[in-house]
Design an enzyme around this catalytic site. Structure first.
Site, PDB file in Angstrom:
ATOM      1  N   GLU A 192       0.646  -1.409   0.080  1.00 31.72           N
ATOM      2  CA  GLU A 192       0.082   0.017   0.258  1.00 31.72           C
ATOM      3  C   GLU A 192       0.694   1.189  -0.102  1.00 31.72           C
ATOM      4  O   GLU A 192       0.297   2.413  -0.101  1.00 31.72           O
ATOM      5  CB  GLU A 192      -1.150  -0.198   1.374  1.00 31.72           C
ATOM      6  CG  GLU A 192      -2.206  -0.937   1.001  1.00 31.72           C
ATOM      7  CD  GLU A 192      -3.136  -1.050   2.111  1.00 31.72           C
ATOM      8  OE1 GLU A 192      -2.336  -0.616   3.409  1.00 31.72           O
ATOM      9  OE2 GLU A 192      -4.171  -1.611   2.191  1.00 31.72           O
TER      10      GLU A 192
ATOM     11  N   GLU B 224       7.123 -21.679   8.320  1.00 34.14           N
ATOM     12  CA  GLU B 224       7.871 -20.707   9.112  1.00 34.14           C
ATOM     13  C   GLU B 224       8.757 -21.348  10.098  1.00 34.14           C
ATOM     14  O   GLU B 224       9.504 -20.668  10.853  1.00 34.14           O
ATOM     15  CB  GLU B 224       6.496 -20.291  10.126  1.00 34.14           C
ATOM     16  CG  GLU B 224       5.905 -21.276  10.911  1.00 34.14           C
ATOM     17  CD  GLU B 224       4.857 -20.714  11.808  1.00 34.14           C
ATOM     18  OE1 GLU B 224       5.436 -20.990  13.067  1.00 34.14           O
ATOM     19  OE2 GLU B 224       3.812 -20.201  11.259  1.00 34.14           O
TER      20      GLU B 224
END
Length: 285
Positions: A95, A126
């Protein structure tokens, strides 16, 4: 088939201590609650998050200053995270160009498991402590950059490994975690800790912890971009004109700032491509 149990001499790997984000919810028998009761209970917990973020502002201020310094000197901001935390980093990074008009690649979000993991979980991604550094290396990271790890638990191997290797190589590091005294915070030079406590659904850190992380990331990049001159007054003068809504917003900015009509504002924006450039042209700069 006979199940063979290990002998008494077998050494089990002990579980790590339960973090507060993994501790039991303060609410129980959720399946017996009405919809209204569920919504009010979730909302009551959500209301605790802004105060917890406020308590972390002194830590966040230090991280913002470090980020501004690196970006002013030609560096970049990298986020590394897994699951919800990784997705929030990717979201915040994606963004920045349309909001502040900065180049693609100034803020980069990396998620364990790669872009596939943005939409669906990638098994065991992860838990790979070496992969984050490989992902950073793919972007030719240097000691001018800064790496911010995002991990609700504060013990994600992907994040810890990336921060430790970055720091070993002289790269500035920060983090956003939701447990106090975590391994991720210990690996970061500029930690931001927002201990959010038990989730409404036990262990579902996309909820309170995710909300806290989103607030912190909003504050980090917004404050950084303002410090870098990407906002004038209170307006996004460098935003990309990516759709009609933003074009209309840009025209309103010019009308308010320059005291001109809509038609002239539209012409200026079309000719110059951004609010900042249009204002500069109008003022003869």
């Amino acid at each position: 088939m006979t199940l063979r149990l290990p002998s008494k001499s077998h050494h089990f790997t002990s579980f790590p201590p339960v973090s507060t984000t993994e501790s039991p919810s303060l609410f129980d028998q959720l399946e017996t609650r009405t919809t209204q009761e569920l919504l009010k209970s979730i909302n009551s917990l959500d209301q605790t998050i802004p105060a917890l973020v406020a308590a972390a502002i002194p830590q966040l201020e230090v991280l913002v200053e470090a980020t501004v310094q690196r970006l002013q000197n030609g560096g970049r901001l990298f986020y590394i995270g897994a699951g919800t935390s990784g997705r929030l980093g990717v979201l915040d990074a994606s963004e920045c160009p349309p909001t502040f008009g900065v180049p693609q690649g100034l803020v980069i979000g990396l998620i364990a498991g790669g872009d596939t993991a943005i939409r669906q979980a990638v098994e065991n991604a992860e838990d790979n402590a070496e992969q984050a550094w490989r992902d950073l290396e793919a972007h030719q990271i240097t000691d001018r950059d800064i790496v911010v790890g995002i991990a609700a638990s504060g013990r994600t191997p992907y994040v810890i490994g990336g921060l430790e290797e970055s720091r070993r190589r002289g790269i500035a590091t920060g983090c956003v975690v939701c447990n106090a005294g975590s391994a991720v915070a210990a690996a970061a030079e500029f930690p931001v800790e927002v201990p959010t406590g038990p989730e409404f659904v036990t262990g579902s850190t996309r909820m309170k912890a995710g909300t806290a992380q989103k607030l912190v990331l909003n504050m980090l990049t917004t404050a950084t971009m303002i410090r870098l001159g990407r906002v004038k007054g209170n307006k996004m003068v460098d935003m990309q004109m990516a759709n009609q809504k933003l074009v209309d917003r840009g025209q309103r900015m010019l009308m308010e700032e320059l005291g001109i009509g809509q038609e002239e504002a539209a012409t200026l924006l079309t000719e110059h491509g951004s609010v900042r450039a249009a204002m500069a042209a109008y003022n003869g700069q």
